[in-house]
Write an enzyme that holds these catalytic residues in place. Structure first.
Site, short mmCIF file in Angstrom:
data_model
loop_
_atom_site.label_atom_id
_atom_site.label_comp_id
_atom_site.label_asym_id
_atom_site.label_seq_id
_atom_site.Cartn_x
_atom_site.Cartn_y
_atom_site.Cartn_z
N HIS A 94 0.85 -1.19 0.00
CA HIS A 94 0.00 0.00 0.00
C HIS A 94 0.89 1.25 0.00
CE1 HIS A 94 -2.83 3.07 1.29
NE2 HIS A 94 -3.78 2.24 0.91
N GLU A 164 -3.53 2.16 -7.21
CA GLU A 164 -3.87 3.25 -6.30
C GLU A 164 -2.82 4.35 -6.45
OE1 GLU A 164 -6.38 2.24 -2.55
OE2 GLU A 164 -4.27 2.18 -2.11
#
Ligand code: 13P
Length: 250
Positions: A94, A164
């Site tokens: 992430h 992302e």
């Protein structure tokens, strides 16, 4: 078509009581949702609460894992611990973790370990800036190639990729990506996977979009951008908004 929605609660909520309320609210929203796999990723201390709530469309996810399988690593959480807690999916790479030091090599080690313990990695990739000369493409290419290094093609069906872009994530986001920006990246990622593995594997890999997903932009990422699902941060801890996102998919 089966879609995937990942709820990344990040470092929220602050107490067990509030986490229980959030699990309960999320589950009552999910009750009537069809054709969507929902993966709820609470912080480590609240993983155990998921046991109280059962739904065949809902899976438990973790936001991180140690890159080591076992041993003396203070403060780390192993893949086996997660497995024994009922976790099926684990977010790796992430953007917020990469800022804390997770390199592609560490992410690669985590993925290899997770697969060993039959956990499904959700590999996040994304640039922190979109240069007009397209350098962000080689940045993402490197993230994918290095993160998947040494992973056999037969394992790709167990991995989800989430695009992302860092600039679209969280409170400091400048904006969400456009559906066209997502689609360009999805095609690009599939091309990288096709080159490393095969067009067949590239075709079947699931690619999600994440970054400022909200009830208003949900449909466009799925229907126009071709996202197979979404990775939701802020709006996943707001039951009203999370419910609206799920309804927009049905
Ligand atoms: P936001 O939806 O809050 O922008 O967060 C996205 C994200 O980082 C999900 O993993």
């Amino acid at each position: 078509m089966n879609r995937v929605v990942v709820a990344n609660w990040k470092m929220n909520p602050p107490s067990q009581k509030e986490a229980e309320v959030l699990f309960k609210a999320s589950h009552s929203l999910i009750k009537n949702i069809k054709n969507t796999k929902i993966i709820i990723c609470p912080p480590f201390p609240f993983l155990f609460i998921a046991k109280k709530f059962k739904n065949k469309n809902v899976f438990l996810g973790s936001q991180n894992v140690s890159s080591e399988a076992e041993g003396s690593y203070t403060g780390e959480v192993s893949p086996k611990m997660l497995k024994n807690m009922g976790v099926s999916y684990v977010i790796v790479g992430h953007g917020e973790r990469r800022l804390l030091g997770d390199t592609n090599e560490i992410v690669n080690k985590k993925i290899l370990n997770l697969l060993k313990f039959k956990l499904f990695p959700i590999l996040c990739v994304g640039e922190n800036k979109r240069e007009s000369d397209g350098r962000y493409l080689s940045f993402v290419e490197e993230q994918i190639k290095n993160s998947l290094f040494g992973i056999p093609g037969t394992q790709l069906k167990n991995i989800i990729i989430a695009y992302e872009p860092i600039w679209a994530i969280g409170k400091n986001a400048t904006r969400e990506a456009t559906k066209d920006e997502f689609m360009e990246m999805k095609i690009f990622i599939k091309k990288i996977i096709a080159d490393i593995y095969s067009p067949k594997i590239a075709h079947s890999i699931i690619i999600l979009y994440g970054g400022s997903v909200n009830p208003q932009n949900t449909k466009s990422f799925i229907e126009d951008g071709g996202a197979e699902g979404l990775l939701v941060g802020r709006d996943s801890i707001n039951p009203k908004k999370f419910g609206a996102i799920l309804s927009a998919l049905n």
